[in-house]
Enzyme design. Structure first.
Site, PDB file in Angstrom:
ATOM      1  N   ASP A  73      27.861 -12.906  13.538  1.00 55.85           N
ATOM      2  CA  ASP A  73      27.297 -13.068  12.203  1.00 55.85           C
ATOM      3  C   ASP A  73      26.396 -14.310  12.109  1.00 55.85           C
ATOM      4  O   ASP A  73      26.718 -15.356  12.664  1.00 55.85           O
ATOM      5  CB  ASP A  73      28.452 -13.183  11.203  1.00 55.85           C
ATOM      6  N   GLU A 100      21.366  -6.178  12.127  1.00 60.11           N
ATOM      7  CA  GLU A 100      21.158  -6.537  10.726  1.00 60.11           C
ATOM      8  C   GLU A 100      20.209  -7.725  10.659  1.00 60.11           C
ATOM      9  O   GLU A 100      20.322  -8.664  11.445  1.00 60.11           O
ATOM     10  CB  GLU A 100      22.485  -6.912  10.055  1.00 60.11           C
TER      11      GLU A 100
END
Ligand code: ZN
Length: 494
Positions: free
Chosen positions: A166, A270
């Site tokens: 992340d 992402e």
């Protein structure tokens, strides 16, 4: 440990499970052998019987009736587990209709999270950590994933989960996550997004932005229809888009082609442009999406910076009507370009979940990260008030330093003084946004605090307490994260 063989020779009869503290959902067969997990006072262990026991590293027990092995939950054994039982290994989940990322800072939250995702069809990303979270918790990507693999095995979750590196900002961080088997990369473009452009005058923008013929023809004097929304650009707006996002788009394209396309396995991608000071307008979102498409970048999800404030661990702050209006356009743009919206800092945003479910038509990615830490600290306030008081006082002391790393509007004066709270009232602190944020942003300080002799001041006591009250913690997470999903699902028809 004595008579574990009595249990093993009677498998798959599970009547004796209680006597040996076996996790009932963990029983799995591999060829003609059994593998399951048992709970000991200090830790959990794997038990492998017969042939498969040769695969794991641990203590062997052999007699005439059977042979078995008791194996600690090490990285080596996690790797074996993922190989033998592929449901314990992460998979790319972002092609699913809806997905939900739940970080687990402590390596203890996954069993509680699993309870939620046994009830909803959103696919979970159980391993989800930023580099900063790893540093603050002294964990590695391997540690994070191993904890998830063992939990998934223990609780018998077999629907597939993702592992998200992340908010990665550098190529070497991406390599690090991929080498550890992570199935999703969230590229944080914030270091390539210009925050100063918002404050620039028209003249300054004119001076700096280079608007070539190609870009003029691509965007000016045109109306882009996105579902029932229209997007168009003034020259100044276009120039600002270029100044703000041009480098970020180049950076995303470079990373995508180098690491995602070239990967020897499928990796979800992402793009996050959310860590910026000013919100991403729908016009800017369209520009970024369109330029990414032209650069051949196909993200699975994209996280814009929405209007309003998404502070850690508390509800949305801002104009809900404006949020609704912009969300509608953002969601339409995402559909138009073939990816899903990702909503970051999604913990506790109860006033907007239904809208997110509605305008994304049930196709969303939502991330929560630190909320499981807050729930864990609430367990401390419930079960060991003396320890909680000590930690709370320490957090107050460290707050000014912690505040440098986060944008929060915490007012310490709004937190009831510890001396005025009875033990039974301590958990009520977690209903106060200021107290929530105090505990939320000081987690690194709390976990790393040391005594003079070098031992941890709180960490060991905390982990001991959390292990003892594991069931309470799992049930609190079940309820709390479950509330997030419930509201998201209220927004759309399945
Ligand atoms: Zn973010």
């Amino acid at each position: 440990m004595g008579k574990l063989e009595e249990l093993i020779v009677s498998l798959p009869d599970i009547k004796k499970f209680q006597d040996y503290n076996v996790y009932p959902q963990s029983l799995n067969q591999f060829n003609n052998s059994w593998v399951f997990m048992i709970k000991e006072k200090e830790a959990d262990f794997l038990v492998a019987s017969g042939e498969v026991s040769k695969e794991f590293k641990g203590d062997n027990f052999i007699n005439e009736k059977c042979n078995y092995l008791i194996a600690p939950l090490t990285h080596e054994n996690a790797q074996v587990l993922r190989r033998i039982f592929p449901f314990t290994a992460p998979v790319p989940v972002l092609k699913s209709e809806r997905t939900f990322g739940v970080g687990d800072r402590l390596g203890l939250a996954c069993p509680g999270h699993i309870r939620v995702f046994k009830e909803y069809d959103a696919r979970p990303v159980f391993a989800q950590q930023s580099i900063r979270e790893l540093n603050l918790t002294n964990r590695t990507y391997a540690d994070v994933l191993d904890a998830v693999s063992f939990s998934v095995f223990r609780e018998g979750y077999k629907y597939g989960f993702g592992a998200d590196g992340d908010h990665l900002k550098k190529p070497e961080e991406i390599v690090y996550a991929l080498e550890n088997g992570y199935t999703m990369i969230t590229l944080d473009c914030s270091e390539h997004i210009r925050n100063d452009v918002l404050g620039m005058s028209k003249d300054e923008v004119d001076k700096e932005a280079i608007l070539n013929l190609e870009l003029k023809e691509r965007y000016l004097n045109r109306t882009f229809t996105v579902e029932d929304e229209e997007v168009n650009y003034t020259e100044e707006e276009l120039k600002r888009c270029i100044l703000i996002y041009q480098d970020a788009i180049r950076f995303a394209a470079k990373i995508y082609h180098e690491f995602i396309v070239n990967s020897n396995r499928e990796v979800n991608f992402e793009i996050s442009i959310d860590e910026t000071f000013s919100p991403t307008t729908p016009t800017q979102h369209y520009f970024v999406a369109n330029e990414l498409l032209l650069a051949g970048v196909k993200p699975d999800t994209l996280a814009p910076r929405f209007c309003g404030e998404f502070q850690k661990g508390i509800d949305y702050i801002g104009d809900i009507d404006q949020f609704e209006k912009e969300l509608k356009t953002h969601a339409a743009i995402a559909r138009h370009f073939g990816y899903r919206l990702s909503v970051h800092s999604g913990s506790d945003k109860f006033s907007i979940f239904e809208l997110i479910g509605k305008y994304t038509k049930g196709r969303f990615h939502v991330k929560t990260a630190g909320t499981n830490w807050l729930e864990a600290m609430e367990v401390v306030a419930m079960k060991d008030q003396a320890l909680y008081r000590e930690i709370h006082a320490y957090a107050l002391e460290k707050f000014p330093e912690a505040q440098k790393y986060y944008y929060v509007t915490t007012d310490l004066n709004q937190i009831t003084e510890l001396g005025e709270l009875s033990d039974s009232n301590l958990p009520s602190l977690f209903k106060n946004n200021h107290a929530r944020q105090l505990i939320h942003i000081t987690y690194g300080f709390i976990l790393n605090a040391k005594n003079e002799d070098g031992s941890y001041r709180f960490k060991d006591r905390l982990y001991g307490l959390w292990r003892k009250h594991e069931e309470t913690y799992s049930e609190m997470l079940h309820k709390h994260i479950g509330e997030h999903l419930k509201l998201l699902y209220q927004g759309f028809d399945k």
